[in-house]
Write an enzyme that holds these catalytic residues in place. Sequence first.
Site, PDB file in Angstrom:
ATOM      1  N   ILE A 139       0.790  -1.291   0.044  1.00  0.00           N
ATOM      2  CA  ILE A 139       0.153   0.230   0.009  1.00  0.00           C
ATOM      3  C   ILE A 139       0.814   1.106  -0.221  1.00  0.00           C
ATOM      4  O   ILE A 139       1.913   1.095   0.469  1.00  0.00           O
ATOM      5  CB  ILE A 139      -0.930   0.084   1.187  1.00  0.00           C
ATOM      6  CG1 ILE A 139      -0.077  -0.152   2.749  1.00  0.00           C
ATOM      7  CG2 ILE A 139      -1.983  -0.941   1.150  1.00  0.00           C
ATOM      8  CD1 ILE A 139      -1.180   0.127   3.783  1.00  0.00           C
ATOM      9  N   ASP A 140       0.460   2.343  -0.172  1.00  0.00           N
ATOM     10  CA  ASP A 140       1.252   3.529  -0.696  1.00  0.00           C
ATOM     11  C   ASP A 140       1.553   4.140   0.593  1.00  0.00           C
ATOM     12  O   ASP A 140       0.841   3.837   1.683  1.00  0.00           O
ATOM     13  CB  ASP A 140       0.469   4.403  -1.417  1.00  0.00           C
ATOM     14  CG  ASP A 140      -0.130   4.407  -2.654  1.00  0.00           C
ATOM     15  OD1 ASP A 140       0.465   3.359  -3.460  1.00  0.00           O
ATOM     16  OD2 ASP A 140      -1.026   4.597  -3.243  1.00  0.00           O
ATOM     17  N   LYS A 141       3.205   5.017   0.513  1.00  0.00           N
ATOM     18  CA  LYS A 141       3.241   5.615   2.027  1.00  0.00           C
ATOM     19  C   LYS A 141       2.246   6.398   2.575  1.00  0.00           C
ATOM     20  O   LYS A 141       2.172   6.296   3.776  1.00  0.00           O
ATOM     21  CB  LYS A 141       4.525   6.384   1.486  1.00  0.00           C
ATOM     22  CG  LYS A 141       5.010   7.543   2.306  1.00  0.00           C
ATOM     23  CD  LYS A 141       6.287   8.282   1.977  1.00  0.00           C
ATOM     24  CE  LYS A 141       6.564   9.378   3.055  1.00  0.00           C
ATOM     25  NZ  LYS A 141       7.356  10.424   2.408  1.00  0.00           N
ATOM     26  N   THR A 143      -1.016   5.882   2.464  1.00  0.00           N
ATOM     27  CA  THR A 143      -1.944   5.141   2.664  1.00  0.00           C
ATOM     28  C   THR A 143      -1.801   4.125   3.922  1.00  0.00           C
ATOM     29  O   THR A 143      -0.645   3.713   4.016  1.00  0.00           O
ATOM     30  CB  THR A 143      -2.636   4.102   1.587  1.00  0.00           C
ATOM     31  OG1 THR A 143      -2.719   4.953   0.351  1.00  0.00           O
ATOM     32  CG2 THR A 143      -3.622   3.366   1.939  1.00  0.00           C
ATOM     33  N   ARG A 240      -6.865   5.601  -6.334  1.00  0.00           N
ATOM     34  CA  ARG A 240      -6.657   6.754  -6.519  1.00  0.00           C
ATOM     35  C   ARG A 240      -6.829   7.374  -7.947  1.00  0.00           C
ATOM     36  O   ARG A 240      -7.500   8.344  -8.377  1.00  0.00           O
ATOM     37  CB  ARG A 240      -5.075   7.243  -6.131  1.00  0.00           C
ATOM     38  CG  ARG A 240      -5.037   7.195  -4.462  1.00  0.00           C
ATOM     39  CD  ARG A 240      -3.375   7.019  -4.108  1.00  0.00           C
ATOM     40  NE  ARG A 240      -2.975   8.308  -4.461  1.00  0.00           N
ATOM     41  CZ  ARG A 240      -1.643   8.467  -4.444  1.00  0.00           C
ATOM     42  NH1 ARG A 240      -0.589   7.353  -4.221  1.00  0.00           N
ATOM     43  NH2 ARG A 240      -1.279   9.441  -4.816  1.00  0.00           N
TER      44      ARG A 240
END
Length: 310
Positions: A139-141, A143, A240
């Site tokens: 998962i993104d930084k 998130t 996103r």
Amino acid sequence: MSAPMIFTVQAEKSGCRADVFLSEECGTLSRSAAAKLIEEGAVSVNGKTVSKNYKVKQNDEIAVAFPKPKLLEAEPQNIPLDIVYEDSDLLVVNKPKGMVVHPAAGNYDGTLVNALLYHCGSSLSGINGVLRPGIVHRIDKDTSGLLIVAKNNAAHLSLAAQISEHSFERAYECVVHGNIKENSGTVNQPIGRNPSNRKKMAVTYRNSKSAVTHFEVIERFGDFTHIRCTLETGRTHQIRVHMAYIGHPVAGDEVYGPKKVQKGLNGQCLHAKHIGFVHPRTGQHLEFESELPEYFTAFINKLKARGKSN
């Protein structure tokens, strides 16, 4: 090298290149990584080494000895982890917003992998290489939320297969710009690298992969909407990109949203709230939920308070 994993070629895969076959069977193993394993002699077919372009045949037995993670490539660091569940095969971590999952350019320490190496030692799967040991999905930084980590290759392959087969459950909550009038909906659009900006992803039919996001409205605030998203696929930046594509970018998203970031947010308001999967050893179906973090609830409360004052 670890004990080899054995794959038997089924009829529908006959004629497939060896590197393509391994990439598809392992789920998270890229084709180039599979080719490298073959070139390094870590792969044998019916007891003999082959080239990466070898065409596999039905009933071929393919043995792969995945390398164990090299701890020197990513340093163990004593960073606190919010562990939701752990056993000898896997662990479920509640990742805080702002933490990078694995080392990369500009982020070589302070990552989730650095923390995992300290907590687990060498007990992590090696399929994704020395900089991403144990990492089955990311998962993104910016998130927050739940992430599953594999402690051995067998667990990794089982979990990756569930993701590939779309049986691995993932649900997120986020706040998006605008008022979504429908109570629920689906975005079914392919995602690939943005042709004009390689650092971004985009809905595109060029060099892309299918991507499906389902959403349902939880609460409306006029110019913002709180929604729950469930994923059939797991493409980079999927929620996103899809929400921005339909005109409702995630609040706080500096890449796909408005240039002026909503006050009070540092990064996107997106949280990985739920995961569900079949345990690779026991066969038991497990589900985990995490509470919305403080930054998320604070933003929701702010929107509610604003509505009451109007």
